[in-house]
Design a protein around this motif. Structure first.
Motif, PDB file in Angstrom:
ATOM      1  N   LEU A 133       0.213 -14.535   5.706  1.00  0.00           N
ATOM      2  CA  LEU A 133       1.652 -14.326   5.910  1.00  0.00           C
ATOM      3  C   LEU A 133       2.454 -14.713   4.679  1.00  0.00           C
ATOM      4  O   LEU A 133       3.363 -13.995   4.251  1.00  0.00           O
ATOM      5  CB  LEU A 133       2.116 -15.137   7.117  1.00  0.00           C
ATOM      6  N   ALA A 134       2.097 -15.833   4.063  1.00  0.00           N
ATOM      7  CA  ALA A 134       2.885 -16.352   2.945  1.00  0.00           C
ATOM      8  C   ALA A 134       2.621 -15.615   1.641  1.00  0.00           C
ATOM      9  O   ALA A 134       3.539 -15.395   0.840  1.00  0.00           O
ATOM     10  CB  ALA A 134       2.595 -17.841   2.762  1.00  0.00           C
ATOM     11  N   LYS A 135       1.376 -15.208   1.413  1.00  0.00           N
ATOM     12  CA  LYS A 135       1.003 -14.651   0.109  1.00  0.00           C
ATOM     13  C   LYS A 135       0.717 -13.154   0.111  1.00  0.00           C
ATOM     14  O   LYS A 135       0.775 -12.525  -0.951  1.00  0.00           O
ATOM     15  CB  LYS A 135      -0.225 -15.390  -0.428  1.00  0.00           C
ATOM     16  N   LEU A 136       0.412 -12.585   1.270  1.00  0.00           N
ATOM     17  CA  LEU A 136      -0.020 -11.188   1.294  1.00  0.00           C
ATOM     18  C   LEU A 136       0.937 -10.258   2.031  1.00  0.00           C
ATOM     19  O   LEU A 136       0.652  -9.069   2.168  1.00  0.00           O
ATOM     20  CB  LEU A 136      -1.421 -11.094   1.921  1.00  0.00           C
ATOM     21  N   THR A 137       2.057 -10.783   2.488  1.00  0.00           N
ATOM     22  CA  THR A 137       3.076  -9.901   3.069  1.00  0.00           C
ATOM     23  C   THR A 137       3.637  -9.008   1.963  1.00  0.00           C
ATOM     24  O   THR A 137       4.040  -9.499   0.903  1.00  0.00           O
ATOM     25  CB  THR A 137       4.220 -10.719   3.694  1.00  0.00           C
ATOM     26  N   PRO A 138       3.677  -7.703   2.161  1.00  0.00           N
ATOM     27  CA  PRO A 138       4.129  -6.810   1.081  1.00  0.00           C
ATOM     28  C   PRO A 138       5.618  -6.938   0.806  1.00  0.00           C
ATOM     29  O   PRO A 138       6.400  -7.363   1.656  1.00  0.00           O
ATOM     30  CB  PRO A 138       3.786  -5.419   1.607  1.00  0.00           C
ATOM     31  N   ARG A 139       5.967  -6.577  -0.424  1.00  0.00           N
ATOM     32  CA  ARG A 139       7.371  -6.476  -0.804  1.00  0.00           C
ATOM     33  C   ARG A 139       7.905  -5.144  -0.293  1.00  0.00           C
ATOM     34  O   ARG A 139       7.184  -4.154  -0.225  1.00  0.00           O
ATOM     35  CB  ARG A 139       7.512  -6.530  -2.326  1.00  0.00           C
ATOM     36  N   SER A 140       9.171  -5.119   0.047  1.00  0.00           N
ATOM     37  CA  SER A 140       9.794  -3.895   0.545  1.00  0.00           C
ATOM     38  C   SER A 140      10.170  -2.977  -0.616  1.00  0.00           C
ATOM     39  O   SER A 140      10.815  -3.408  -1.580  1.00  0.00           O
ATOM     40  CB  SER A 140      11.038  -4.232   1.356  1.00  0.00           C
ATOM     41  N   LEU A 141       9.771  -1.718  -0.539  1.00  0.00           N
ATOM     42  CA  LEU A 141      10.163  -0.758  -1.575  1.00  0.00           C
ATOM     43  C   LEU A 141      11.551  -0.164  -1.338  1.00  0.00           C
ATOM     44  O   LEU A 141      12.306   0.005  -2.296  1.00  0.00           O
ATOM     45  CB  LEU A 141       9.120   0.354  -1.689  1.00  0.00           C
ATOM     46  N   PRO A 142      11.913   0.201  -0.091  1.00  0.00           N
ATOM     47  CA  PRO A 142      13.274   0.719   0.101  1.00  0.00           C
ATOM     48  C   PRO A 142      14.322  -0.290  -0.362  1.00  0.00           C
ATOM     49  O   PRO A 142      14.308  -1.454   0.032  1.00  0.00           O
ATOM     50  CB  PRO A 142      13.341   0.936   1.626  1.00  0.00           C
ATOM     51  N   GLY A 143      15.187   0.155  -1.232  1.00  0.00           N
ATOM     52  CA  GLY A 143      16.226  -0.713  -1.775  1.00  0.00           C
ATOM     53  C   GLY A 143      15.845  -1.416  -3.054  1.00  0.00           C
ATOM     54  O   GLY A 143      16.710  -1.954  -3.746  1.00  0.00           O
ATOM     55  N   ALA A 144      14.539  -1.436  -3.383  1.00  0.00           N
ATOM     56  CA  ALA A 144      14.113  -2.035  -4.650  1.00  0.00           C
ATOM     57  C   ALA A 144      14.484  -1.101  -5.801  1.00  0.00           C
ATOM     58  O   ALA A 144      14.682   0.103  -5.618  1.00  0.00           O
ATOM     59  CB  ALA A 144      12.609  -2.295  -4.635  1.00  0.00           C
ATOM     60  N   THR A 145      14.546  -1.653  -7.003  1.00  0.00           N
ATOM     61  CA  THR A 145      14.958  -0.876  -8.179  1.00  0.00           C
ATOM     62  C   THR A 145      13.800  -0.752  -9.156  1.00  0.00           C
ATOM     63  O   THR A 145      13.151  -1.746  -9.485  1.00  0.00           O
ATOM     64  CB  THR A 145      16.153  -1.548  -8.882  1.00  0.00           C
ATOM     65  N   VAL A 146      13.561   0.463  -9.611  1.00  0.00           N
ATOM     66  CA  VAL A 146      12.558   0.703 -10.640  1.00  0.00           C
ATOM     67  C   VAL A 146      13.263   1.168 -11.908  1.00  0.00           C
ATOM     68  O   VAL A 146      14.075   2.095 -11.883  1.00  0.00           O
ATOM     69  CB  VAL A 146      11.496   1.742 -10.186  1.00  0.00           C
ATOM     70  N   GLY A 147      12.986   0.489 -13.012  1.00  0.00           N
ATOM     71  CA  GLY A 147      13.498   0.903 -14.311  1.00  0.00           C
ATOM     72  C   GLY A 147      12.410   1.651 -15.052  1.00  0.00           C
ATOM     73  O   GLY A 147      11.280   1.170 -15.154  1.00  0.00           O
TER      74      GLY A 147
ATOM     75  N   ALA B   2       9.639   7.927  -6.596  1.00  0.00           N
ATOM     76  CA  ALA B   2      10.238   6.637  -6.243  1.00  0.00           C
ATOM     77  C   ALA B   2      11.413   6.823  -5.286  1.00  0.00           C
ATOM     78  O   ALA B   2      11.601   6.034  -4.349  1.00  0.00           O
ATOM     79  CB  ALA B   2      10.679   5.903  -7.506  1.00  0.00           C
ATOM     80  N   THR B   3      12.192   7.863  -5.513  1.00  0.00           N
ATOM     81  CA  THR B   3      13.334   8.144  -4.643  1.00  0.00           C
ATOM     82  C   THR B   3      12.870   8.425  -3.222  1.00  0.00           C
ATOM     83  O   THR B   3      13.517   8.028  -2.249  1.00  0.00           O
ATOM     84  CB  THR B   3      14.141   9.331  -5.191  1.00  0.00           C
ATOM     85  N   ALA B   4      11.719   9.098  -3.092  1.00  0.00           N
ATOM     86  CA  ALA B   4      11.180   9.394  -1.761  1.00  0.00           C
ATOM     87  C   ALA B   4      10.806   8.124  -1.003  1.00  0.00           C
ATOM     88  O   ALA B   4      10.786   8.117   0.230  1.00  0.00           O
ATOM     89  CB  ALA B   4       9.963  10.304  -1.882  1.00  0.00           C
ATOM     90  N   PHE B   5      10.535   7.042  -1.726  1.00  0.00           N
ATOM     91  CA  PHE B   5      10.232   5.764  -1.099  1.00  0.00           C
ATOM     92  C   PHE B   5      11.483   4.909  -0.882  1.00  0.00           C
ATOM     93  O   PHE B   5      11.384   3.755  -0.483  1.00  0.00           O
ATOM     94  CB  PHE B   5       9.219   4.980  -1.951  1.00  0.00           C
ATOM     95  N   GLY B   6      12.642   5.483  -1.171  1.00  0.00           N
ATOM     96  CA  GLY B   6      13.889   4.766  -0.955  1.00  0.00           C
ATOM     97  C   GLY B   6      14.254   3.821  -2.080  1.00  0.00           C
ATOM     98  O   GLY B   6      15.110   2.938  -1.893  1.00  0.00           O
ATOM     99  N   MET B   7      13.650   3.994  -3.252  1.00  0.00           N
ATOM    100  CA  MET B   7      13.935   3.109  -4.372  1.00  0.00           C
ATOM    101  C   MET B   7      15.117   3.623  -5.183  1.00  0.00           C
ATOM    102  O   MET B   7      15.373   4.838  -5.245  1.00  0.00           O
ATOM    103  CB  MET B   7      12.705   2.988  -5.278  1.00  0.00           C
ATOM    104  N   GLN B   8      15.825   2.701  -5.810  1.00  0.00           N
ATOM    105  CA  GLN B   8      16.869   3.052  -6.767  1.00  0.00           C
ATOM    106  C   GLN B   8      16.216   3.212  -8.138  1.00  0.00           C
ATOM    107  O   GLN B   8      15.346   2.420  -8.509  1.00  0.00           O
ATOM    108  CB  GLN B   8      17.935   1.958  -6.823  1.00  0.00           C
TER     109      GLN B   8
END
Length: 335
Positions: A133-147, A162-168
């Motif tokens: 739970l503490a170390k392997l819970t994934p990060r959320s992609l929707p709303g995250a930003t990719v440069g 990336a846009t299809a995954f809800g990323m900025q």
């Protein structure tokens, strides 16, 4: 006009049979880079299809085009052919889709903690429920930003996925505008009109770094981009950001990258390119926790043979008709 074509690549016989079928008027020759070239052929060659092997410009006085089997041209700069002004074209446009897929694969693997999971697999250990739970819970992609540093054909395709995954999406290019210079060979699927990324000129890269949860580097290696992402730039990324490099070694400072990964500033890295290739067997990257490592495979294209043939046929045709070439290198820009 009869053109002479010389290829140094280990392409299959069927590839050359198809080239002869589509371009019967072309005089086709093959050689291995390790062999001595036929001086008579070299003296009359119009189009050289090669990867790294280049003749001295004086030995190929009729040479009009070097069609590279690479997207980058950093290995060609400084050669007599480069200095001679002979037209050079790249393989660019064949790999946008697989490279974008690789970038998104890397983002997904880093988001889902796959380096840590791979460590458990290698050690044959099952994490406790609290660790899971503490170390392997994934990060959320929707709303995250990719440069995306290097915003051309590949960058636009990464943006589409990336846009299809809800990323900025934030894109960095020389101009910071949606401009495609010259005619290009393109097998991507993302048009300029459908691009939703927010674009920045390279002079404003710091703004992009400060906002990027994921940083994807896909810029060509030039004198201007060498060392572009160093310690100062990595320190601008948000805590826990991840870095994906599918460009060239020498653009990202590997020492600084390793330090920031080990001190926890970065949440993970995915590296397909390195300062030294092949990557030495004693490199720390092979076993570094938090790092995904692949042997420069992001640009391998499933339809490589067919797409390369289309590009060569098109440029042979344009050469014969004295028309602008596809993928011609802008020497001033360096790519």
């Amino acid at each position: 006009m009869t053109l002479t074509y010389l290829c140094t690549l280990p392409l299959p016989d069927a590839w050359f049979d198809e080239l002869r079928s589509r371009m019967p008027e072309v005089d086709i020759h093959r050689m291995r880079p390790e062999d001595d070239p036929d001086a008579d052929v070299l003296a009359q060659v119009d189009l050289l299809h090669t990867s790294e092997w280049l003749p001295h410009a004086a030995d190929a006085p009729e040479l009009k085009l070097v069609q590279l089997d690479t997207s980058g041209v950093d290995h060609v700069r400084g050669s007599s052919v480069w200095e001679s002004g002979v037209a050079i074209a790249t393989l660019g446009g064949i790999a946008p889709v697989p490279m974008a897929e690789y970038a998104l694969m890397s983002i997904l693997e880093l988001a889902h903690r796959m380096p840590l999971i791979a460590g458990h697999r290698q050690a044959r250990t099952w994490p406790s429920n609290s660790d899971r739970l503490a170390k392997l819970t994934p990060r959320s992609l929707p709303g995250a930003t990719v440069g995306i540093v290097g915003y051309g054909r590949i960058g636009r395709e990464i943006s589409r996925l990336a846009t299809a995954f809800g990323m900025q999406v934030l894109g960095v290019s020389r101009s910071g505008t949606r401009v495609v210079a010259g005619e290009k060979f393109d097998t991507g699927r993302q048009s300029i009109e459908g691009d939703l990324a927010e674009l920045f000129p390279v002079e404003r890269i710091d703004e992009v770094l400060r906002r990027s949860d994921y940083l994807v580097v896909v810029v060509p290696l030039t004198e201007l981009t060498r060392g572009l992402i160093g310690q100062a730039q990595l320190d601008l990324l948000p805590p826990g950001a991840c870095v994906v490099n599918i460009a060239r070694g020498g653009i990202v400072d590997e020492t600084a990258l390793l330090e920031r990964l080990r001190d926890g500033s970065l949440g993970g890295v995915a590296l397909d390119v390195f300062d030294e290739e092949p990557l030495p067997s004693d490199s720390v990257w092979w076993t570094e926790p938090g790092a995904l490592v692949t042997p420069h495979v992001a640009g391998l294209a499933p339809q490589y043979h067919a797409q390369t043939l289309d590009l060569v046929v098109e440029n042979l045709t344009r050469l014969a008709e004295n028309r602008p070439l596809l993928n011609e290198v802008d020497r001033a820009a360096g790519y």
